[in-house]
Design a protein around this motif. Structure first.
Motif, mmCIF file in Angstrom:
data_model
loop_
_atom_site.group_PDB
_atom_site.id
_atom_site.type_symbol
_atom_site.label_atom_id
_atom_site.label_comp_id
_atom_site.label_asym_id
_atom_site.label_seq_id
_atom_site.Cartn_x
_atom_site.Cartn_y
_atom_site.Cartn_z
ATOM 1 N N VAL A 211 2.272 26.594 79.770
ATOM 2 C CA VAL A 211 2.200 26.873 78.331
ATOM 3 C C VAL A 211 0.930 27.648 78.006
ATOM 4 O O VAL A 211 0.933 28.565 77.173
ATOM 5 N N GLY A 212 -0.167 27.302 78.664
ATOM 6 C CA GLY A 212 -1.441 27.974 78.396
ATOM 7 C C GLY A 212 -1.444 29.434 78.800
ATOM 8 O O GLY A 212 -2.143 30.255 78.198
ATOM 9 N N VAL A 213 -0.642 29.779 79.808
ATOM 10 C CA VAL A 213 -0.600 31.167 80.270
ATOM 11 C C VAL A 213 0.105 32.062 79.259
ATOM 12 O O VAL A 213 -0.323 33.192 79.006
ATOM 13 N N ILE A 214 1.192 31.560 78.661
ATOM 14 C CA ILE A 214 2.027 32.409 77.791
ATOM 15 C C ILE A 214 1.812 32.135 76.309
ATOM 16 O O ILE A 214 2.502 32.728 75.481
ATOM 17 N N VAL B 189 13.791 34.502 86.983
ATOM 18 C CA VAL B 189 12.802 33.910 86.087
ATOM 19 C C VAL B 189 11.432 34.034 86.738
ATOM 20 O O VAL B 189 11.208 33.523 87.833
ATOM 21 N N ILE B 190 10.509 34.704 86.066
ATOM 22 C CA ILE B 190 9.168 34.909 86.605
ATOM 23 C C ILE B 190 8.271 33.757 86.177
ATOM 24 O O ILE B 190 8.148 33.469 84.989
ATOM 25 N N LYS B 191 7.650 33.115 87.147
ATOM 26 C CA LYS B 191 6.672 32.069 86.874
ATOM 27 C C LYS B 191 5.294 32.723 86.809
ATOM 28 O O LYS B 191 4.698 33.040 87.838
ATOM 29 N N TYR B 192 4.793 32.917 85.605
ATOM 30 C CA TYR B 192 3.558 33.675 85.444
ATOM 31 C C TYR B 192 2.357 32.925 86.009
ATOM 32 O O TYR B 192 1.478 33.536 86.631
ATOM 33 N N GLY B 193 2.287 31.633 85.806
ATOM 34 C CA GLY B 193 1.158 30.860 86.322
ATOM 35 C C GLY B 193 1.048 30.913 87.831
ATOM 36 O O GLY B 193 -0.004 31.289 88.379
ATOM 37 N N SER C 29 -7.069 32.047 84.310
ATOM 38 C CA SER C 29 -5.654 31.838 83.999
ATOM 39 C C SER C 29 -4.913 31.161 85.141
ATOM 40 O O SER C 29 -3.863 30.552 84.927
ATOM 41 N N SER C 30 -5.452 31.270 86.356
ATOM 42 C CA SER C 30 -4.820 30.604 87.495
ATOM 43 C C SER C 30 -4.913 29.087 87.377
ATOM 44 O O SER C 30 -4.161 28.366 88.037
ATOM 45 N N PHE C 31 -5.827 28.612 86.546
ATOM 46 C CA PHE C 31 -6.013 27.172 86.362
ATOM 47 C C PHE C 31 -5.421 26.683 85.044
ATOM 48 O O PHE C 31 -5.671 25.546 84.638
ATOM 49 N N LYS C 32 -4.647 27.533 84.362
ATOM 50 C CA LYS C 32 -3.999 27.125 83.119
ATOM 51 C C LYS C 32 -2.639 26.493 83.407
ATOM 52 O O LYS C 32 -2.045 26.708 84.469
ATOM 53 N N THR C 33 -2.125 25.770 82.437
ATOM 54 C CA THR C 33 -0.757 25.271 82.517
ATOM 55 C C THR C 33 0.205 26.418 82.196
ATOM 56 O O THR C 33 -0.210 27.485 81.744
#
Length: 275
Positions: free
Chosen positions: A39-42, A236-240, A33-37
Motif C-alpha cells: 500500500v505504501g508503494v502505490i 499483475v506487477i508487484k511493484y514492491g 521504497s524497497s522497505f515499504k508495504t
C-alpha cells in the motif's frame, strides 16, 4: 572581473548540485521504497519515507525467484567476461597501436565497423552457432561470445598509441620479446584505462537482458536481469518486490562505482586526450 568569476562559480555549484540531486534522489527513493508495504508503494499522494518499514518485499522476491543463484550466475558471467575482455582487448589494442604488420589498418577498420552492427542482427546466427557447439544454457556459452569487444580494442589502442616509443625500444634493447614488453612495460602504464574498461564491461554485462535471456533456458543459469524480467512479466506487477529486486541488482554496481570512480574518470579522460 572578480565578481563575474564569483557569480560564475556560484552558478556552476548550483547546477552541479541540481544534477547531483536528480541522480541521487531516484536512488534514495528506490532504497526506501524497497522497505515499504504494498500500500505504501502505490499510495497517493506518495510519501518519500515509509510509514511502516518491512522486509516483506525481499521475502517475496526470495520465494518467487532464485535470486541468490541468479546473483551468483551474474557475478560469474560479468566477472569472467570482464577479465577475459580486458586481457584480450588490451593485447589486441597493443598489437594495433605498436606493431606494424600487413593489413593491420584494414583489420582494425573492420573491427570498428562491427560496432555499428546492432545485436539484433547477429543474435540468430550467434544462437545457432552456440547451439551447434552444444553450449546453450552453460557458463561457457555465456562467456565465450563476449570474450572480447570492438569498443575495448578501440579504447586500449587509443591509450597504447599515446605512450612513448622509448619504452618499448628500451625493452627490445634489453632483449625482451613482444609479449614481455606488452606485459611488463606497457600494461602497467595502462592501469587507468584497464580500470575504466573493466568497469564498463562489468556494468554492461551485469545489466544485459537480451543476451543472457537468449543463451539460457533454465532458472539455475539465469542472470539477475533475466530474473527481473520474469518477475515483472506476469499480468499483475508487484511493484514492491520489483523495487526490492532492483535494489539487490543495483547495489553491487553502486558499490563498485563508488570505489572505482576515480580510475574510471581518469581512464576515460586520459584515453580521450591521447586519441
Amino acid at each position: 572581473m572578480i565578481k563575474k568569476r564569483s557569480l560564475g562559480n556560484i552558478v556552476g555549484v548550483i547546477l552541479t548540485l541540481f544534477v547531483a540531486l536528480t541522480v541521487v534522489i531516484p536512488i534514495l527513493w528506490l532504497l526506501v521504497s524497497s522497505f515499504k508495504t504494498d500500500v505504501g508503494v502505490i499510495q497517493y499522494p506518495p510519501k518519500f519515507f515509509p510509514v511502516e518499514w518491512t522486509l516483506n518485499q525481499f521475502k517475496y522476491v526470495t520465494k518467487s525467484i532464485p535470486i541468490f543463484d541468479m546473483t551468483k550466475n551474474t557475478v560469474i558471467f560479468a566477472g569472467a567476461v570482464t577479465i577475459l575482455s580486458v586481457f584480450f582487448d588490451s593485447m589486441a589494442g597493443y598489437a594495433f597501436a605498436r606493431m606494424n604488420f600487413k593489413g593491420s589498418n584494414i583489420i582494425f577498420s573492420i573491427i570498428l565497423l562491427t560496432m555499428m552492427v546492432p545485436f539484433q542482427i547477429i543474435m540468430t546466427p550467434l544462437y545457432i552457432e552456440v547451439y551447434k557447439l552444444n553450449l546453450l544454457d552453460t557458463y561457457l556459452g555465456l562467456i565465450l561470445p563476449r570474450a572480447t569487444s570492438a569498443f575495448g580494442i578501440y579504447m586500449m589502442r587509443s591509450f597504447f598509441a599515446g605512450l612513448p616509443k622509448s619504452i618499448e625500444e628500451s625493452g627490445r634493447i634489453d632483449g625482451m620479446g613482444e609479449f614481455r614488453i606488452y606485459w611488463s612495460l606497457m600494461l602497467p602504464l595502462c592501469k587507468p584505462a584497464i580500470a575504466s574498461l573493466g568497469i564498463f564491461h562489468f556494468m554492461n554485462n551485469w545489466n544485459d537482458l537480451l543476451y543472457p535471456l537468449m543463451m539460457t533456458s533454465s532458472a539455475n543459469k539465469r542472470t539477475l536481469s533475466a530474473g527481473l524480467a520474469v518477475l515483472v512479466g506476469n499480468k499483475v506487477i508487484k511493484y514492491g518486490p520489483t523495487l526490492a529486486a532492483t535494489l539487490i541488482s543495483l547495489a553491487p554496481l553502486l558499490i563498485l562505482y563508488i570505489f572505482c570512480q576515480k580510475y574510471f574518470v581518469e581512464g576515460i579522460a586520459t584515453a580521450g586526450m591521447k586519441e
